[in-house]
Design an enzyme around this catalytic site. Structure first.
Site, PDB file in Angstrom:
ATOM      1  N   GLU A   1       2.330   6.317   2.050  1.00 44.04           N
ATOM      2  CA  GLU A   1       3.448   6.531   2.701  1.00 44.04           C
ATOM      3  C   GLU A   1       3.516   5.473   3.455  1.00 44.04           C
ATOM      4  OE1 GLU A   1       4.218  10.025   4.740  1.00 44.04           O
ATOM      5  OE2 GLU A   1       3.631  11.340   3.083  1.00 44.04           O
TER       6      GLU A   1
HETATM    7  C1  LIG Z   1      -4.900   8.525  -2.285  1.00 45.30           C
HETATM    8  C2  LIG Z   1      -3.485   7.980  -2.496  1.00 45.30           C
HETATM    9  C3  LIG Z   1      -2.368   8.849  -2.505  1.00 45.30           C
HETATM   10  C4  LIG Z   1      -1.249   8.451  -2.888  1.00 45.30           C
HETATM   11  N1  LIG Z   1      -0.346   9.324  -3.303  1.00 45.30           N
HETATM   12  C5  LIG Z   1       0.981   8.899  -3.665  1.00 45.30           C
HETATM   13  C6  LIG Z   1       1.858  10.044  -4.285  1.00 45.30           C
HETATM   14  O1  LIG Z   1       2.030  10.919  -4.250  1.00 45.30           O
HETATM   15  N2  LIG Z   1       3.071   9.454  -5.024  1.00 45.30           N
HETATM   16  C7  LIG Z   1       3.424   7.950  -4.912  1.00 45.30           C
HETATM   17  O2  LIG Z   1       4.394   7.681  -5.461  1.00 45.30           O
HETATM   18  N3  LIG Z   1       2.569   7.142  -4.393  1.00 45.30           N
HETATM   19  C8  LIG Z   1       1.337   7.557  -3.800  1.00 45.30           C
HETATM   20  N4  LIG Z   1       0.444   6.656  -2.969  1.00 45.30           N
HETATM   21  C9  LIG Z   1       0.844   5.265  -3.293  1.00 45.30           C
HETATM   22  C10 LIG Z   1       0.849   4.520  -1.896  1.00 45.30           C
HETATM   23  O3  LIG Z   1       2.278   4.991  -1.353  1.00 45.30           O
HETATM   24  C11 LIG Z   1       0.990   3.183  -1.960  1.00 45.30           C
HETATM   25  O4  LIG Z   1      -0.599   2.867  -2.116  1.00 45.30           O
HETATM   26  C12 LIG Z   1       1.231   2.193  -1.048  1.00 45.30           C
HETATM   27  O5  LIG Z   1       2.382   2.237  -0.874  1.00 45.30           O
HETATM   28  C13 LIG Z   1       0.523   0.905  -0.823  1.00 45.30           C
HETATM   29  O6  LIG Z   1       0.662   0.287  -2.194  1.00 45.30           O
HETATM   30  P1  LIG Z   1      -0.664  -0.499  -2.466  1.00 45.30           P
HETATM   31  O7  LIG Z   1      -1.904   0.435  -2.566  1.00 45.30           O
HETATM   32  O8  LIG Z   1      -0.351  -0.821  -4.254  1.00 45.30           O
HETATM   33  O9  LIG Z   1      -0.907  -1.753  -1.796  1.00 45.30           O
HETATM   34  P2  LIG Z   1      -0.094  -3.029  -1.968  1.00 45.30           P
HETATM   35  O10 LIG Z   1       1.243  -2.876  -1.955  1.00 45.30           O
HETATM   36  O11 LIG Z   1      -0.983  -3.781  -2.895  1.00 45.30           O
HETATM   37  O12 LIG Z   1      -0.479  -3.862  -0.476  1.00 45.30           O
HETATM   38  C14 LIG Z   1      -1.514  -4.293  -0.121  1.00 45.30           C
HETATM   39  C15 LIG Z   1      -1.752  -4.760   1.498  1.00 45.30           C
HETATM   40  O13 LIG Z   1      -0.446  -5.549   1.517  1.00 45.30           O
HETATM   41  C16 LIG Z   1       0.310  -5.123   2.905  1.00 45.30           C
HETATM   42  N5  LIG Z   1       1.546  -5.634   2.349  1.00 45.30           N
HETATM   43  C17 LIG Z   1       2.469  -5.635   1.325  1.00 45.30           C
HETATM   44  N6  LIG Z   1       3.844  -5.861   1.691  1.00 45.30           N
HETATM   45  C18 LIG Z   1       3.634  -6.655   2.919  1.00 45.30           C
HETATM   46  C19 LIG Z   1       4.755  -7.235   3.612  1.00 45.30           C
HETATM   47  N7  LIG Z   1       5.660  -7.600   3.143  1.00 45.30           N
HETATM   48  N8  LIG Z   1       4.104  -7.487   4.850  1.00 45.30           N
HETATM   49  C20 LIG Z   1       2.887  -7.287   5.426  1.00 45.30           C
HETATM   50  N9  LIG Z   1       1.969  -6.745   4.572  1.00 45.30           N
HETATM   51  C21 LIG Z   1       2.319  -6.286   3.365  1.00 45.30           C
HETATM   52  C22 LIG Z   1       0.078  -3.839   2.660  1.00 45.30           C
HETATM   53  O14 LIG Z   1       0.194  -3.067   3.832  1.00 45.30           O
HETATM   54  C23 LIG Z   1      -1.277  -3.436   2.398  1.00 45.30           C
HETATM   55  O15 LIG Z   1      -2.135  -3.524   3.259  1.00 45.30           O
HETATM   56  C24 LIG Z   1      -0.559   7.038  -2.933  1.00 45.30           C
HETATM   57  C25 LIG Z   1      -1.779   6.055  -2.396  1.00 45.30           C
HETATM   58  C26 LIG Z   1      -2.980   6.532  -2.520  1.00 45.30           C
HETATM   59  C27 LIG Z   1      -4.118   5.447  -2.172  1.00 45.30           C
END
Ligand SMILES: Cc1cc2nc3c(=O)[nH]c(=O)nc-3n(C[C@H](O)[C@H](O)[C@H](O)COP(=O)(O)OP(=O)(O)OC[C@H]3O[C@@H](n4cnc5c(N)ncnc54)[C@H](O)[C@@H]3O)c2cc1C
Length: 807
Positions: free
Chosen positions: A498
């Protein structure tokens, strides 16, 4: 001499008018009155009056001011204004502001804070917590769930469906429970103390997902069809936004739908061919209906003239041809149902769009609006509930576990992390109560929900690390009797989902706060975007001069607060909390000033200067966390026995405010401005320190001693004293140990020996035979020893039990 006095009065008037945020006309009139007085005493002559007229007239005559001041500034503003994408614009437009806006604007109205009603549970909500919630807590064995079957048991799933756990947000007319946000939070808090898998499974369908989207935006047909089925558990929903290519940058999803004609259930209909590749989707592996976010295209312009309609949300039954679903991810040994899903040219009618064809392209707005609410409930409540249970358990363990012939909780080294856990638990509960209370008052508090999500999941993670350290090997060795390790393992999940926390802190809290909470910036941006030039100039002029007065006032207020130590600021209470209100008002004024100076000096660059905006967001966040803590203290009747928790929590927030401002100033891109800011905000240096050892000691004591404050701290958690409830068993053992300590001392003094505090059962036998203690006292020693042995024991396994055979 007279002229010096007159100048002093003029400066004081200027400062006073800016302090009270007087309008430009009031300021001009009062200054004119001072000029008249000056003329009367022959201090002010014709030249001064001419100068006054040259400055005051253009500012006070609308047409001149607009033509010669506002118009060029509007042109400049348009040039330096940060460009906003449509997804950013929709995120800004979504949701509402609440007390966060007061905190941002430099002069919080504390009476208003305390006048917000304290949320209460209805009879039905309380009965649900005392009935089905307690029952399901008793049914779930977290070790069996996480280690043996990697899921909730079929009986638990059925119980959840039968008792409408997935329908807390669904309206009663569709068969749901229609609970308040506060009640949902209390349910999740209790569940999470028992099992994170249980809390996540219940939390997700009640949070951002098909249920909420349907209620807010669905057509009547969609609502009538799906909501009763979701309420009864006949349909299991999930919401699929994230894709391998688009995580945090969710607006960039590559998943798409193409509008075209096709066959559906034997009929030719206008529909869309959907192709997606999603991952991390909670409940997807077992879902029957998928809330899908994708970009909708209309290359043949079958729906309208627009070819790229934008992000759209639709409800897709998972049994359609072309859908792949059912595989699972394995999130950090907390195996709630979560996995990927793909769709390859799945054709569905346009009616499947949530809200029907006219909501095509409205998906992003729908999502961010729902997120404004959901993000303040699920993860903050899960975090708060988890830490409330952990605080009691760690307090109990610290009192029961002895080393060096004393409870470890009496050692100063243990008091330090223990006090952090206790104060965090108090604060976190306060924040969930205040934030869900705001939702129940009709708010969609987007900035507050980001603050609550970020800080409560971070505090949960740091507190569980503290708890693990205090438990030593007991926390590390896993097994059915370990009540910490799964929470510790799973903590990064809440931090990531989230809106991953780094992003939330760096961009969202201040980014949204600055525009939504600021009294003038949104109006200025809107004016700059207005194509009606006349209206744009008039709106911009109005906002700009309000903004200038606001900025001057905040500089004046900040400096006044600094040089007077903020002692003259008003506070709603003249007790131990008085200084807290004064200092929070001071930091609020600092935030308002810093925010304007950062926007003015950095312009569009502020968006890229994430560390500046993160620190400004930290100040806003700490002000909110402290406000929630003070509100809780007041709402609960200002019980002075709770003061150590309040003091620790608020003093920590104040210290964090100071630290964030100090770092911001030190790293301000323009060093000259940075130095000036330091003179205004910290002319005498930084002076606040972290909560002191005495406060930490008192908090640590509270956690280890059964009392009304400790009961309030764990209020609402699952603490029944049956043998299967690890937390209840700890509570019982704590009481037994404390009750048998005087008996133990009696035996030691009768035997004239300082005995070690173990083998209490054997000691009971000896003491009873020597008539030192009664039979009842002996029984208590035996019971306490049994509990003590259980508390210090860890699980062990046969080698074969730890080996996974090749399948
Ligand atoms: C267990 C689990 C359950 C989930 N459930 C759902 C669900 O039900 N439905 C759904 O749609 N999604 C779901 N998600 C997705 C979740 O919301 C995303 O994982 C989350 O938004 C982060 O995406 P990512 O893991 O690809 O990280 P990335 O986007 O690859 O980010 C990697 C890191 O970079 C940082 N970052 C990215 N952009 C910036 C910026 N501009 N400035 C500073 N830092 C930045 C992030 O904070 C993070 O620390 C789930 C994820 C997990 C792991």
């Amino acid at each position: 001499m007279d002229i010096i006095i007159w100048l002093f009065v003029a400066l004081s008037l200027t400062w006073f008018m800016s302090y009270v945020r007087a309008s430009l006309s009031s300021y001009t009139l009062s200054f004119a009155a001072l000029m008249v007085l000056g003329s009367f005493f022959n201090i002010i002559g014709i030249v001064s009056w001419l100068l006054f007229a040259v400055i005051a007239l253009p500012f006070n005559i609308d047409s001149i001011r607009q033509q010669f001041i506002s118009m060029p500034l509007l042109a400049l503003f348009k040039k330096i204004m940060p460009q906003m994408s449509s997804t950013e614009q929709e995120a800004i437009d979504a949701g509402t502001t609440w007390f966060d806006a007061d905190l941002f604007r430099g002069d919080p109205d504390w009476k208003k804070l305390h006048n917000y009603p304290r949320p209460r549970l209805s009879t039905q909500e309380q009965a649900f917590l005392d009935g089905p919630v307690e029952q399901v807590c008793a049914m779930v064995n977290d070790w069996h769930t996480t280690h043996v079957i990697a899921d909730l048991s079929p009986e638990v799933w059925q119980f959840l469906k039968d008792n409408k756990f997935f329908a807390m947000i669904i309206k009663k007319r569709y068969g749901g429970l229609e609970f308040s946000a506060y009640a949902q939070s209390r349910v999740l808090q209790k569940l999470t103390g028992v099992s994170s898998v249980l809390a996540s499974t219940v939390g997700v369908p009640n949070s951002l997902g098909p249920g909420e989207l349907l209620q807010e935006y669905g057509t009547k047909e969609q609502q009538d069809h799906y909501l009763p089925r979701l309420a009864s558990g006949e349909e299991i929903p999930c919401f699929a936004l994230t894709s391998p290519e688009a995580g945090s940058d969710a607006g960039a999803i590559p998943d798409y739908g193409i509008i075209c004609h096709g066959q559906f259930e034997g009929k030719d209909v206008l529909g869309m061919k959907l192709t997606w590749d999603k991952r991390y989707i909670t409940l997807a592996p077992i879902s029957t209906v998928l809330g899908l976010a994708f970009k909708l295209q209309d290359p043949e312009q079958l729906l309208s003239e627009k070819q790229d309609l934008g992000i759209t949300c639709a409800l897709i039954p998972t049994n359609l041809d072309g859908i792949t679903i059912g595989r699972r991810h394995f999130p950090l040994n907390v195996p709630f149902q979560n996995g990927p899903t793909q769709g390859d040219e799945v054709f569905v009618p346009l009616d499947f769009i949530i809200g029907g064809a006219e909501m095509a392209g409205q998906g992003w707005r729908m999502l961010v609006e729902c997120l404004s609410v959901g993000r303040a409930i699920t993860l903050p409540s899960n975090s708060a509930g988890g830490i409330k249970a952990v605080a009691l358990a760690t307090g109990a363990y610290s009192r029961i576990r002895r080393q060096f012939k004393m409870p470890i909780g009496k050692m100063e080294g243990i008091e330090e992390p223990l006090s952090r856990i206790g104060a965090n638990a108090y604060l976190m509960d306060a924040v969930t109560t205040m934030s869900t209370g705001a939702i129940d008052l009709g708010e969609k508090p987007s900035v507050i929900s980001a603050i609550a999500k970020y800080h409560l999941t971070e505090k949960m993670r740091s507190s569980i690390i503290d708890a693990m350290d205090i438990h030593g090997g007991k926390g590390i060795c896993m097994g059915p009797n370990n009540y910490l390790a799964r929470g510790y393992q799973g903590a990064p999940i809440a931090v990531t989902v989230e809106g991953a926390n780094i992003l939330t802190r760096s961009m969202i809290i201040y980014g949204q706060g600055a525009i939504r909470c600021h009294p003038y910036v949104l109006a200025e941006l809107e004016a700059a975007n207005n194509s009606d030039n006349e209206q744009a100039l008039s709106d911009f002029d109005h906002a700009l001069f309000g903004h200038i007065g606001f900025s001057i006032s905040n500089i004046g207020r900040s400096f006044w607060c600094s040089i007077t130590g903020s002692h003259f600021l008003s506070s709603p209470f003249n007790d131990e909390t008085q200084r807290y209100y004064q200092l929070l008002t001071r930091f609020s004024a600092n935030l308002a000033m810093l925010s304007d100076i950062a926007m003015l000096s950095l312009g569009a660059d502020l968006k890229r200067k994430e560390r500046i905006s993160a620190r400004l967001g930290d100040v806003l966040s700490q002000l909110y966390l402290a406000s929630a803590t003070l509100k809780r203290y007041n709402d609960e009747g200002r019980k002075t026995t709770d003061l150590p928790l309040v003091q620790w929590a608020v003093e920590d927030c104040l210290y964090n405010c100071q630290h964030a401002i100090d770092e911001l100033i030190s790293n301000f891109p323009n060093k000259v401005i940075g130095k000036l800011l330091r003179v205004i905000i910290f002319p005498l240096g930084t002076w606040l320190s972290k909560p002191n050892d005495e406060t930490s000691h008192r908090v640590a004591q509270l956690l280890q001693t059964p009392c009304a404050t400790r009961t309030r701290l764990g209020h609402g958690q699952y603490l029944t004293r049956d043998g299967n409830n690890l937390f209840g068993r700890l509570e019982q053992t704590l009481e037994d140990i404390i009750n048998c300590e005087p008996i133990f001392d009696k035996i030691c003094s009768a035997l004239n020996e300082k005995l070690p505090f173990y083998h209490l059962d054997k000691l009971a036998e000896t003491a009873l035979s020597k008539h030192i203690i009664s039979k009842a006292e002996a029984e208590l020693l035996v019971t306490a020893e049994k509990g003590r042995q259980w508390v210090i024991a860890v699980d062990d396994f046969d080698n074969s039990e730890l080996t996974i055979e090749d399948s």
